[in-house]
Design a protein around this motif. Structure first.
Motif, PDB file in Angstrom:
ATOM      1  N   ARG A 131     -14.377  37.349   1.767  1.00  0.00           N
ATOM      2  CA  ARG A 131     -13.215  36.489   1.646  1.00  0.00           C
ATOM      3  C   ARG A 131     -12.144  37.223   0.855  1.00  0.00           C
ATOM      4  NH1 ARG A 131     -15.086  30.326   0.888  1.00  0.00           N
ATOM      5  NH2 ARG A 131     -16.530  30.325   2.607  1.00  0.00           N
ATOM      6  N   GLY A 132     -10.890  36.833   1.106  1.00  0.00           N
ATOM      7  CA  GLY A 132      -9.800  37.449   0.370  1.00  0.00           C
ATOM      8  C   GLY A 132      -8.833  38.117   1.325  1.00  0.00           C
ATOM      9  N   ILE A 133      -7.921  38.841   0.749  1.00  0.00           N
ATOM     10  CA  ILE A 133      -6.883  39.496   1.527  1.00  0.00           C
ATOM     11  C   ILE A 133      -7.101  41.003   1.463  1.00  0.00           C
ATOM     12  CG2 ILE A 133      -5.269  39.559  -0.400  1.00  0.00           C
ATOM     13  CD1 ILE A 133      -3.044  38.962   1.622  1.00  0.00           C
ATOM     14  N   SER A 134      -6.845  41.660   2.557  1.00  0.00           N
ATOM     15  CA  SER A 134      -7.022  43.109   2.587  1.00  0.00           C
ATOM     16  C   SER A 134      -5.793  43.787   1.979  1.00  0.00           C
ATOM     17  CB  SER A 134      -7.205  43.578   4.031  1.00  0.00           C
ATOM     18  OG  SER A 134      -6.023  43.369   4.757  1.00  0.00           O
ATOM     19  N   LEU A 135      -5.917  45.057   1.688  1.00  0.00           N
ATOM     20  CA  LEU A 135      -4.811  45.809   1.112  1.00  0.00           C
ATOM     21  C   LEU A 135      -3.629  45.853   2.074  1.00  0.00           C
ATOM     22  CD1 LEU A 135      -3.717  47.524  -1.184  1.00  0.00           C
ATOM     23  CD2 LEU A 135      -4.745  49.522  -0.104  1.00  0.00           C
ATOM     24  N   GLY A 136      -3.895  46.029   3.361  1.00  0.00           N
ATOM     25  CA  GLY A 136      -2.827  46.044   4.359  1.00  0.00           C
ATOM     26  C   GLY A 136      -2.107  44.708   4.435  1.00  0.00           C
ATOM     27  N   GLY A 137      -2.848  43.629   4.385  1.00  0.00           N
ATOM     28  CA  GLY A 137      -2.255  42.303   4.397  1.00  0.00           C
ATOM     29  C   GLY A 137      -1.409  42.037   3.159  1.00  0.00           C
ATOM     30  N   LEU A 138      -1.895  42.524   2.030  1.00  0.00           N
ATOM     31  CA  LEU A 138      -1.152  42.369   0.784  1.00  0.00           C
ATOM     32  C   LEU A 138       0.154  43.149   0.828  1.00  0.00           C
ATOM     33  CD1 LEU A 138      -1.122  41.285  -2.139  1.00  0.00           C
ATOM     34  CD2 LEU A 138      -2.246  43.409  -2.811  1.00  0.00           C
ATOM     35  N   LEU A 139       0.122  44.364   1.362  1.00  0.00           N
ATOM     36  CA  LEU A 139       1.335  45.169   1.475  1.00  0.00           C
ATOM     37  C   LEU A 139       2.338  44.526   2.425  1.00  0.00           C
ATOM     38  CD1 LEU A 139      -0.054  48.819   1.520  1.00  0.00           C
ATOM     39  CD2 LEU A 139       1.273  47.712  -0.282  1.00  0.00           C
ATOM     40  N   MET A 140       1.875  44.011   3.540  1.00  0.00           N
ATOM     41  CA  MET A 140       2.775  43.360   4.491  1.00  0.00           C
ATOM     42  C   MET A 140       3.415  42.116   3.868  1.00  0.00           C
ATOM     43  SD  MET A 140       3.016  45.159   7.138  1.00  0.00           S
ATOM     44  CE  MET A 140       3.763  44.049   8.307  1.00  0.00           C
ATOM     45  N   ALA A 141       2.643  41.336   3.130  1.00  0.00           N
ATOM     46  CA  ALA A 141       3.177  40.145   2.474  1.00  0.00           C
ATOM     47  C   ALA A 141       4.231  40.526   1.427  1.00  0.00           C
ATOM     48  CB  ALA A 141       2.050  39.340   1.833  1.00  0.00           C
ATOM     49  N   CYS A 142       3.977  41.598   0.675  1.00  0.00           N
ATOM     50  CA  CYS A 142       4.942  42.048  -0.332  1.00  0.00           C
ATOM     51  C   CYS A 142       6.229  42.547   0.313  1.00  0.00           C
ATOM     52  CB  CYS A 142       4.329  43.144  -1.201  1.00  0.00           C
ATOM     53  SG  CYS A 142       3.102  42.518  -2.356  1.00  0.00           S
ATOM     54  N   ILE A 143       6.117  43.271   1.408  1.00  0.00           N
ATOM     55  CA  ILE A 143       7.302  43.765   2.118  1.00  0.00           C
ATOM     56  C   ILE A 143       8.112  42.595   2.661  1.00  0.00           C
ATOM     57  CG2 ILE A 143       8.055  45.004   4.183  1.00  0.00           C
ATOM     58  CD1 ILE A 143       5.772  47.004   3.617  1.00  0.00           C
ATOM     59  N   LEU A 144       7.451  41.638   3.275  1.00  0.00           N
ATOM     60  CA  LEU A 144       8.129  40.463   3.808  1.00  0.00           C
ATOM     61  C   LEU A 144       8.809  39.673   2.700  1.00  0.00           C
ATOM     62  CD1 LEU A 144       8.709  38.744   6.325  1.00  0.00           C
ATOM     63  CD2 LEU A 144       6.618  37.498   5.817  1.00  0.00           C
ATOM     64  N   LEU A 145       8.138  39.481   1.591  1.00  0.00           N
ATOM     65  CA  LEU A 145       8.708  38.772   0.457  1.00  0.00           C
ATOM     66  C   LEU A 145       9.911  39.518  -0.111  1.00  0.00           C
ATOM     67  CD1 LEU A 145       8.335  36.300  -1.372  1.00  0.00           C
ATOM     68  CD2 LEU A 145       6.947  37.741  -2.856  1.00  0.00           C
ATOM     69  N   GLY A 146       9.831  40.847  -0.151  1.00  0.00           N
ATOM     70  CA  GLY A 146      10.945  41.664  -0.631  1.00  0.00           C
ATOM     71  C   GLY A 146      12.169  41.553   0.256  1.00  0.00           C
ATOM     72  N   VAL A 147      11.975  41.564   1.572  1.00  0.00           N
ATOM     73  CA  VAL A 147      13.095  41.446   2.512  1.00  0.00           C
ATOM     74  C   VAL A 147      13.755  40.072   2.381  1.00  0.00           C
ATOM     75  CG1 VAL A 147      13.671  41.300   4.966  1.00  0.00           C
ATOM     76  CG2 VAL A 147      12.235  43.160   4.142  1.00  0.00           C
ATOM     77  N   VAL A 148      12.961  39.024   2.276  1.00  0.00           N
ATOM     78  CA  VAL A 148      13.509  37.678   2.121  1.00  0.00           C
ATOM     79  C   VAL A 148      14.266  37.558   0.798  1.00  0.00           C
ATOM     80  CG1 VAL A 148      12.878  35.241   1.800  1.00  0.00           C
ATOM     81  CG2 VAL A 148      11.826  36.583   3.633  1.00  0.00           C
ATOM     82  N   ALA A 149      13.736  38.137  -0.268  1.00  0.00           N
ATOM     83  CA  ALA A 149      14.413  38.092  -1.567  1.00  0.00           C
ATOM     84  C   ALA A 149      15.725  38.871  -1.523  1.00  0.00           C
ATOM     85  CB  ALA A 149      13.501  38.652  -2.653  1.00  0.00           C
ATOM     86  N   MET A 150      15.730  40.030  -0.854  1.00  0.00           N
ATOM     87  CA  MET A 150      16.949  40.824  -0.750  1.00  0.00           C
ATOM     88  C   MET A 150      18.019  40.059   0.034  1.00  0.00           C
ATOM     89  SD  MET A 150      17.743  44.456   1.085  1.00  0.00           S
ATOM     90  CE  MET A 150      17.584  43.716   2.680  1.00  0.00           C
ATOM     91  N   LEU A 151      17.628  39.434   1.137  1.00  0.00           N
ATOM     92  CA  LEU A 151      18.568  38.632   1.918  1.00  0.00           C
ATOM     93  C   LEU A 151      19.138  37.497   1.077  1.00  0.00           C
ATOM     94  CD1 LEU A 151      17.008  38.264   5.466  1.00  0.00           C
ATOM     95  CD2 LEU A 151      19.287  39.056   4.927  1.00  0.00           C
ATOM     96  N   GLY A 152      18.289  36.846   0.339  1.00  0.00           N
ATOM     97  CA  GLY A 152      18.739  35.743  -0.502  1.00  0.00           C
ATOM     98  C   GLY A 152      19.723  36.193  -1.563  1.00  0.00           C
ATOM     99  N   MET A 153      19.456  37.318  -2.194  1.00  0.00           N
ATOM    100  CA  MET A 153      20.348  37.811  -3.243  1.00  0.00           C
ATOM    101  C   MET A 153      21.688  38.276  -2.688  1.00  0.00           C
ATOM    102  SD  MET A 153      17.907  39.744  -5.989  1.00  0.00           S
ATOM    103  CE  MET A 153      17.088  40.822  -4.832  1.00  0.00           C
ATOM    104  N   LYS A 154      21.695  38.807  -1.479  1.00  0.00           N
ATOM    105  CA  LYS A 154      22.944  39.286  -0.885  1.00  0.00           C
ATOM    106  C   LYS A 154      23.790  38.145  -0.326  1.00  0.00           C
ATOM    107  CE  LYS A 154      22.221  43.927  -0.676  1.00  0.00           C
ATOM    108  NZ  LYS A 154      23.121  45.035  -0.626  1.00  0.00           N
ATOM    109  N   VAL A 155      23.168  37.115   0.213  1.00  0.00           N
ATOM    110  CA  VAL A 155      23.880  36.040   0.906  1.00  0.00           C
ATOM    111  C   VAL A 155      24.291  34.911  -0.043  1.00  0.00           C
ATOM    112  CG1 VAL A 155      23.595  34.250   2.672  1.00  0.00           C
ATOM    113  CG2 VAL A 155      22.837  36.571   3.124  1.00  0.00           C
ATOM    114  N   THR A 156      23.556  34.691  -1.113  1.00  0.00           N
ATOM    115  CA  THR A 156      23.808  33.564  -2.012  1.00  0.00           C
ATOM    116  C   THR A 156      25.236  33.504  -2.546  1.00  0.00           C
ATOM    117  OG1 THR A 156      21.475  33.413  -2.607  1.00  0.00           O
ATOM    118  CG2 THR A 156      23.043  32.432  -4.139  1.00  0.00           C
ATOM    119  N   PRO A 157      25.846  34.598  -3.027  1.00  0.00           N
ATOM    120  CA  PRO A 157      27.224  34.486  -3.528  1.00  0.00           C
ATOM    121  C   PRO A 157      28.221  34.008  -2.470  1.00  0.00           C
ATOM    122  CG  PRO A 157      26.259  36.559  -4.221  1.00  0.00           C
ATOM    123  CD  PRO A 157      25.303  35.926  -3.260  1.00  0.00           C
ATOM    124  N   ASP A 158      28.059  34.447  -1.237  1.00  0.00           N
ATOM    125  CA  ASP A 158      28.971  34.035  -0.175  1.00  0.00           C
ATOM    126  C   ASP A 158      28.768  32.572   0.201  1.00  0.00           C
ATOM    127  OD1 ASP A 158      30.153  36.594   0.051  1.00  0.00           O
ATOM    128  OD2 ASP A 158      28.384  37.269   1.162  1.00  0.00           O
TER     129      ASP A 158
END
Length: 123
Positions: A9-36
């Motif tokens: 049970r648990g998450i694999s290293l590849g799954g963890l990396l993909m989740a972190c990358i996805l979370l990073g992209v969403v956070a970057m979009l949020g930080m860039k779009v929020t002021p506008d």
């Protein structure tokens, strides 16, 4: 003796990396779009308050544009000016509308284009 195989049970290293990358992209979009987006809501607030103001209802189009230009720096509105507003009268009520595109650079040569529009009658 019979051995029962335990399921992992648990998450694999590849799954963890993909989740972190996805979370990073969403956070970057949020930080860039929020002021506008916040600027869009500030413009919306300004024109709705201007449309309800009794002194501006009697004034002309130029008075409304001057009033917007005076209020815009207070809310840090830089995307549009008073000359960009579409001002009309419908059923004895002033309708102030606006529309503008905003290009948000993301990374490298990748940008996000957002078309903002609104009016004083929009709920």
């Amino acid at each position: 003796m019979i051995r029962v195989k335990k399921l992992q049970r648990g998450i694999s290293l590849g799954g963890l990396l993909m989740a972190c990358i996805l979370l990073g992209v969403v956070a970057m979009l949020g930080m860039k779009v929020t002021p506008d987006v916040l600027e869009y809501f500030a413009i919306q607030k300004i024109i709705k308050s201007m449309a309800q103001e009794p002194g501006l209802k009697e004034g002309g189009v130029s008075e409304i544009r001057k009033a917007f230009d005076k209020r815009a720096p207070i809310d840090r509105v830089e995307s549009i000016k008073g000359v960009d507003l579409d001002i009309s009268k419908e059923e004895e009520q002033i309708v102030i509308a606006f529309a503008y595109p905003k290009k948000v650079p993301l990374f490298g040569n990748v940008s996000l284009l957002i078309d903002f529009e609104g009016s004083s009658t929009t709920q």
